[in-house]
Design a protein around this motif. Structure first.
Motif, short mmCIF file in Angstrom:
data_model
loop_
_atom_site.label_atom_id
_atom_site.label_comp_id
_atom_site.label_asym_id
_atom_site.label_seq_id
_atom_site.Cartn_x
_atom_site.Cartn_y
_atom_site.Cartn_z
N SER A 7 24.81 90.77 42.93
CA SER A 7 25.71 90.54 41.80
C SER A 7 26.63 89.38 42.14
CB SER A 7 26.52 91.79 41.48
OG SER A 7 27.34 92.16 42.57
N GLY A 8 27.32 88.89 41.11
CA GLY A 8 28.31 87.85 41.33
C GLY A 8 27.87 86.45 40.94
N GLY A 9 26.63 86.31 40.54
CA GLY A 9 26.18 85.00 40.10
C GLY A 9 26.80 84.60 38.78
N GLY A 10 26.59 83.34 38.41
CA GLY A 10 27.13 82.88 37.14
C GLY A 10 27.12 81.38 37.05
N LEU A 11 27.86 80.88 36.08
CA LEU A 11 27.98 79.44 35.85
C LEU A 11 29.32 78.97 36.39
CD1 LEU A 11 26.99 76.83 34.42
CD2 LEU A 11 28.15 77.66 32.36
N VAL A 12 29.28 77.90 37.17
CA VAL A 12 30.49 77.38 37.78
C VAL A 12 30.41 75.86 37.81
CG1 VAL A 12 29.55 77.55 40.13
CG2 VAL A 12 32.03 77.59 39.78
N GLN A 13 31.54 75.21 37.72
CA GLN A 13 31.55 73.75 37.81
C GLN A 13 31.42 73.30 39.25
OE1 GLN A 13 35.12 72.41 35.71
NE2 GLN A 13 33.82 71.83 33.98
N ALA A 14 30.89 72.12 39.43
CA ALA A 14 30.79 71.55 40.75
C ALA A 14 32.17 71.51 41.40
CB ALA A 14 30.20 70.15 40.68
N GLY A 15 32.20 71.89 42.67
CA GLY A 15 33.46 71.97 43.40
C GLY A 15 34.08 73.34 43.37
N LEU A 86 30.91 74.10 45.65
CA LEU A 86 29.54 74.16 45.15
C LEU A 86 29.09 72.82 44.60
CD1 LEU A 86 29.70 77.70 43.63
CD2 LEU A 86 27.96 76.93 45.23
N LYS A 87 27.82 72.54 44.82
CA LYS A 87 27.20 71.29 44.38
C LYS A 87 26.10 71.59 43.37
CE LYS A 87 27.77 69.35 49.04
NZ LYS A 87 27.05 68.73 50.18
N LEU A 88 25.71 70.57 42.63
CA LEU A 88 24.63 70.75 41.67
C LEU A 88 23.36 71.28 42.35
CD1 LEU A 88 25.01 67.52 39.49
CD2 LEU A 88 25.90 69.81 39.04
N ASP A 89 23.11 70.82 43.57
CA ASP A 89 21.91 71.23 44.30
C ASP A 89 21.93 72.70 44.73
OD1 ASP A 89 21.29 68.09 46.09
OD2 ASP A 89 20.86 68.74 44.04
N ASP A 90 23.08 73.35 44.59
CA ASP A 90 23.14 74.77 44.93
C ASP A 90 22.63 75.65 43.80
OD1 ASP A 90 26.28 74.07 46.51
OD2 ASP A 90 24.34 74.37 47.49
N THR A 91 22.31 75.06 42.67
CA THR A 91 21.78 75.83 41.55
C THR A 91 20.45 76.46 41.94
OG1 THR A 91 22.86 74.49 39.86
CG2 THR A 91 20.88 75.67 39.20
N ALA A 92 20.37 77.78 41.81
CA ALA A 92 19.17 78.51 42.21
C ALA A 92 19.36 79.99 41.91
CB ALA A 92 18.91 78.33 43.71
N VAL A 93 18.28 80.72 42.04
CA VAL A 93 18.38 82.18 42.09
C VAL A 93 18.60 82.56 43.55
CG1 VAL A 93 17.24 84.38 41.66
CG2 VAL A 93 16.89 82.46 40.08
N GLN A 116 16.47 91.64 43.60
CA GLN A 116 15.88 90.99 42.43
C GLN A 116 16.45 89.60 42.19
OE1 GLN A 116 13.24 92.24 40.56
NE2 GLN A 116 13.23 93.54 42.37
N GLY A 117 17.55 89.29 42.81
CA GLY A 117 18.12 87.96 42.68
C GLY A 117 19.23 87.87 41.65
N THR A 118 20.09 86.89 41.83
CA THR A 118 21.17 86.61 40.88
C THR A 118 21.24 85.10 40.68
OG1 THR A 118 23.51 87.00 40.35
CG2 THR A 118 22.99 86.56 42.66
N GLN A 119 21.37 84.69 39.44
CA GLN A 119 21.34 83.27 39.12
C GLN A 119 22.69 82.62 39.37
OE1 GLN A 119 18.70 81.22 37.76
NE2 GLN A 119 20.19 79.60 38.26
N VAL A 120 22.66 81.49 40.07
CA VAL A 120 23.85 80.66 40.25
C VAL A 120 23.54 79.30 39.64
CG1 VAL A 120 25.31 79.48 41.91
CG2 VAL A 120 24.63 81.86 42.31
N THR A 121 24.37 78.89 38.70
CA THR A 121 24.19 77.59 38.06
C THR A 121 25.46 76.78 38.24
OG1 THR A 121 22.72 78.56 36.39
CG2 THR A 121 23.67 76.39 35.91
N VAL A 122 25.30 75.61 38.82
CA VAL A 122 26.43 74.72 39.05
C VAL A 122 26.32 73.55 38.08
CG1 VAL A 122 27.70 73.35 40.73
CG2 VAL A 122 26.44 75.39 41.47
N SER A 123 27.36 73.34 37.31
CA SER A 123 27.34 72.28 36.29
C SER A 123 28.27 71.14 36.69
CB SER A 123 27.76 72.85 34.94
OG SER A 123 29.11 73.28 34.99
N SER A 124 27.99 69.99 36.12
CA SER A 124 28.82 68.81 36.44
C SER A 124 30.02 68.72 35.53
CB SER A 124 27.98 67.55 36.30
OG SER A 124 27.46 67.45 34.99
#
Length: 124
Positions: A7-15, A86-93, A116-124
């Motif tokens: 748990s704990g994944g989500g959408l976050v801005q770079a940095g 966090l960097k854009l390249d850290d985006t992954a499950v 099962q994995g948790t999605q982490v998405t890093v946006s610019s």
């Protein structure tokens, strides 16, 4: 049988920062080595970090060293991954995995149980 729930994944801005958690079933959690891995779209699953059963030994992929911290609370049967800068390249499950015998370390194929994995998405 060991069940792992991330748990704990989500959408976050770079940095920015996120903290992932992985809750494990079973009374022998304190005996397991635990690892975090990630898989980006179109790429193979890769090692991120691992921690010994006691928590005294840790190891990180070069790509996250100095930014990510793996830790565990054996009383709560939980392993954490604190991710900073966090960097854009850290985006992954992101997946946690259990190594019941302490032999896997970086060897992804040697881990015994996976979440099962948790999605982490890093946006610019």
């Amino acid at each position: 049988q060991v069940q792992l729930v991330e748990s704990g994944g989500g959408l976050v801005q770079a940095g920015g920062s996120l903290r992932l958690s992985c809750a494990a079933s079973g009374r022998a959690f304190s005996n397991y080595y635990m690892g975090w891995f990630r898989q980006a779209p179109g790429k193979e699953r890769e090692f991120v970090a691992t921690i010994s059963s006691s928590g005294r030994r840790t190891y990180y992929a070069d790509s996250v060293k100095g930014r990510f911290t793996i830790s565990r609370d054996n009383a709560k049967n939980t392993v954490y991954l604190q991710m900073n800068s966090l960097k854009l390249d850290d985006t992954a499950v992101y997946y946690c995995a259990a190594d019941l015998y302490g032999t896997a370390w970086l060897a992804i194929g040697e881990y015994d149980y996976w979440g099962q994995g948790t999605q982490v998405t890093v946006s610019s």
